[in-house]
Design an enzyme around this catalytic site. Structure first.
Site, short mmCIF file in Angstrom:
data_model
loop_
_atom_site.label_atom_id
_atom_site.label_comp_id
_atom_site.label_asym_id
_atom_site.label_seq_id
_atom_site.Cartn_x
_atom_site.Cartn_y
_atom_site.Cartn_z
N PHE A 36 44.29 9.74 63.15
CA PHE A 36 45.41 8.80 63.06
C PHE A 36 45.72 8.61 61.59
O PHE A 36 44.87 8.13 60.84
CB PHE A 36 45.00 7.48 63.72
CG PHE A 36 46.06 6.43 63.80
CD1 PHE A 36 47.04 6.49 64.79
CD2 PHE A 36 46.06 5.35 62.92
CE1 PHE A 36 48.00 5.49 64.89
CE2 PHE A 36 47.02 4.35 63.02
CZ PHE A 36 47.99 4.42 64.00
N GLY A 55 48.39 0.26 52.76
CA GLY A 55 47.29 0.10 53.71
C GLY A 55 47.68 -0.93 54.75
O GLY A 55 48.38 -0.64 55.71
N GLY A 83 12.92 -9.11 54.92
CA GLY A 83 12.52 -9.16 53.52
C GLY A 83 12.86 -7.87 52.79
O GLY A 83 13.90 -7.25 53.02
N GLU A 127 41.83 -1.12 60.62
CA GLU A 127 42.75 -1.61 61.65
C GLU A 127 43.21 -3.05 61.37
O GLU A 127 43.40 -3.85 62.27
CB GLU A 127 42.13 -1.50 63.05
CG GLU A 127 42.05 -0.07 63.54
CD GLU A 127 41.73 0.04 65.01
OE1 GLU A 127 42.28 -0.74 65.81
OE2 GLU A 127 40.93 0.93 65.37
#
Length: 391
Positions: A130, A138, A344, A368
Site C-alpha cells: 500500500f 505522511g 530489570g 495508519e
C-alpha cells in the site's frame, strides 16, 4: 492470551470462537520465538507462504475470489491480528499487508482487477503493498506530490513514495497520485505491478523492529487506464475507506502484543526471587498487573465494538476505529513498558522477547495515522455528531 470470557461477548459468534481456537493451535506449532535472525525479506516471504498455505490469508479477500467469507469481516481480521501479534510481530505484519495492500481492489476494483490479483493474495502467491505516504506527505495526505498525467490510453506516474512496507518484495503496489489532465481533479488510485518499467526501489532502510520497508520512485511509469481503481479523483475515498476497514485491526495487533507482555510479566514475577519471596508477592507488582489487565479489557471492548459496528451495523467506523487504535496502541506501550521494568536489566538485553516487544509496539502508535491524528479525528467526529444532534 485472550481471556476466555472475552470470547463470550456478544460481539462474537461461534465461527469467531472457532477461528480463535484453531489459530492459536496453529501458531503454537509454527512460532516458538519472537526473535529472528537472517534476512527479514526472506522471513516475511516465508511467512506469507505459510499463512497462505494454512488458509489464513483467505480472510483478507471475499469468497468470490478465493476468500473464506462472503465479504471481509472486521472481527475476523482483528482476531487474526490479535492472535498472530501474540506470537510473532512479523507474522502479524505479513498478514495485514496482504489485506491492506489488496483492500482497495476488493472495495473499488473492476471485476478484471479482482480476478487478476485477489485469488493470488489469498494463496500467498502475490505479496501486496500500500503506497500512500511520501517524504512530505505522511499523516497530511493532502500534501501529496506524486503525479499521474493522463495519456491517450493510460497514465504516466512521476514521484516518490516512502515508508512503504513490503517495498522490494511486493508483487504489486496500490499507489495514490494526484491526477493531471483528467476529467476529475484530485487524487486517483492505481494498481502497479512491481516489474512495471519506470518503477524502482531506490532506498531500503532499517527500523527499530525490522521489517521490509523502503522508498519507491516513479519515472514516467506508464500505467494502463484498466489498472485504475474507482473513478479519477476518488483516491482519497479509496484510501480512507480502506483504512477504516483496517484501522481497528491495528488496535487488535496491539492487544496481542499487550497480552503476551502481561503473560511474560506474570510468569517472570511468579519465579523471580526477591526479598525472601518472589516478585509477584509485592503489592506494587500486583497493582501493576491489575492496571495492565484492566487496560487490556478496556482496549478489547473498544477494538471489537468498532469491528462489530462495521460488520453488523454496516456503518462507517471513523470515530470508533480511531478510538480503538488510539487507546489500544497507547495502552499496549504502557503495558509493555511496565512488563519490561519487571525484568530489570534483562528486559533491555537484545535478544530477549520482551525487548523485541518493546521495539515492535512503538510503530503501532504511528502507522495508519499517528496517535495525535486519531485524537483530531475523534474530536472532529464527536463535534460533528453533537452539532447534528443540536439541530
Amino acid at each position: 492470551m485472550f481471556h476466555a470470557n472475552s470470547l463470550l461477548l456478544p460481539f462474537f459468534n461461534d465461527e469467531h470462537r472457532a477461528l480463535h481456537d484453531s489459530l492459536h493451535r496453529w501458531c503454537r506449532q509454527h512460532f516458538t520465538s519472537r526473535i529472528h535472525n537472517g534476512s527479514v525479506d526472506l522471513y516475511c516471504q516465508k511467512l506469507v507462504r505459510q499463512l497462505g498455505d494454512a488458509g489464513w490469508l483467505r480472510y483478507t479477500v471475499p469468497a468470490a475470489y478465493g476468500g473464506q467469507l462472503p465479504e471481509i469481516d472486521s472481527r475476523s481480521l482483528c482476531l487474526l491480528r490479535q492472535t498472530l501479534g501474540y506470537y510473532d510481530g512479523l507474522a502479524d505484519f505479513a498478514f495485514v499487508m496482504q489485506g491492506l495492500g489488496s483492500g482497495p481492489i476488493t472495495l473499488f476494483g473492476s471485476d478484471e482487477l479482482k480476478a487478476k490479483y485477489l485469488p493470488k493474495v489469498a494463496t500467498g502467491d502475490y505479496i501486496a503493498a500500500f503506497a500512500l505516504s511520501e517524504p512530505d506527505a505522511g499523516s497530511d495526505a493532502a500534501a501529496m506530490k506524486t503525479k499521474a498525467t493522463r495519456t491517450a490510453d493510460g497514465y504516466l506516474l512521476n514521484g516518490v513514495k516512502t515508508w512503504i512496507s513490503n517495498a522490494g518484495i511486493a508483487d504489486f503496489y496500490t499507489v495514490f497520485a494526484r491526477t493531471e489532465n483528467d476529467e476529475a481533479e484530485g487524487v486517483t488510485a492505481f494498481v502497479v505491478d512491481a516489474n512495471t518499467p519506470g518503477l524502482e526501489i531506490t532506498e531500503r532502510f532499517d527500523l527499530a523492529a525490522p521489517h521490509p520497508i523502503g522508498t519507491l520512485t516513479f519515472t514516467n511509469c506508464y500505467i494502463p487506464a484498466s489498472q485504475r481503481l474507482a473513478q479519477p479523483g476518488q483516491g482519497f475515498k479509496v484510501a480512507m475507506q480502506n483504512l477504516d476497514v483496517f484501522r481497528a485491526s491495528v488496535g487488535a495487533a496491539a492487544l496481542g502484543f499487550a497480552e503476551t507482555a502481561l503473560d511474560m510479566a506474570i510468569n517472570h514475577a511468579s519465579t523471580r526471587q526477591m526479598f525472601g519471596g518472589v516478585l509477584s508477592d509485592l503489592q506494587i507488582t500486583q497493582a501493576a498487573i491489575g492496571d495492565m489487565s484492566t487496560e487490556i479489557d478496556a482496549a478489547t471492548l473498544l477494538v471489537y465494538r468498532a469491528a462489530w459496528e462495521r460488520d453488523v451495523l454496516k456503518q462507517r467506523t471513523t470515530r470508533s476505529a480511531a478510538m480503538a487504535k488510539l487507546y489500544a496502541t497507547e495502552s499496549a506501550q504502557r503495558i509493555i513498558d511496565r512488563s519490561l521494568q519487571m525484568f530489570g536489566g534483562l528486559g533491555v538485553r537484545v535478544g530477549q522477547p520482551i525487548e523485541m516487544l518493546y521495539r515492535e509496539v512503538r510503530a503501532l502508535r504511528i502507522y495508519e495515522g499517528a496517535t495525535e491524528v486519531q485524537q483530531v479525528i475523534i474530536a472532529r467526529e464527536t463535534m460533528k455528531n453533537k452539532t447534528g444532534e443540536a439541530k
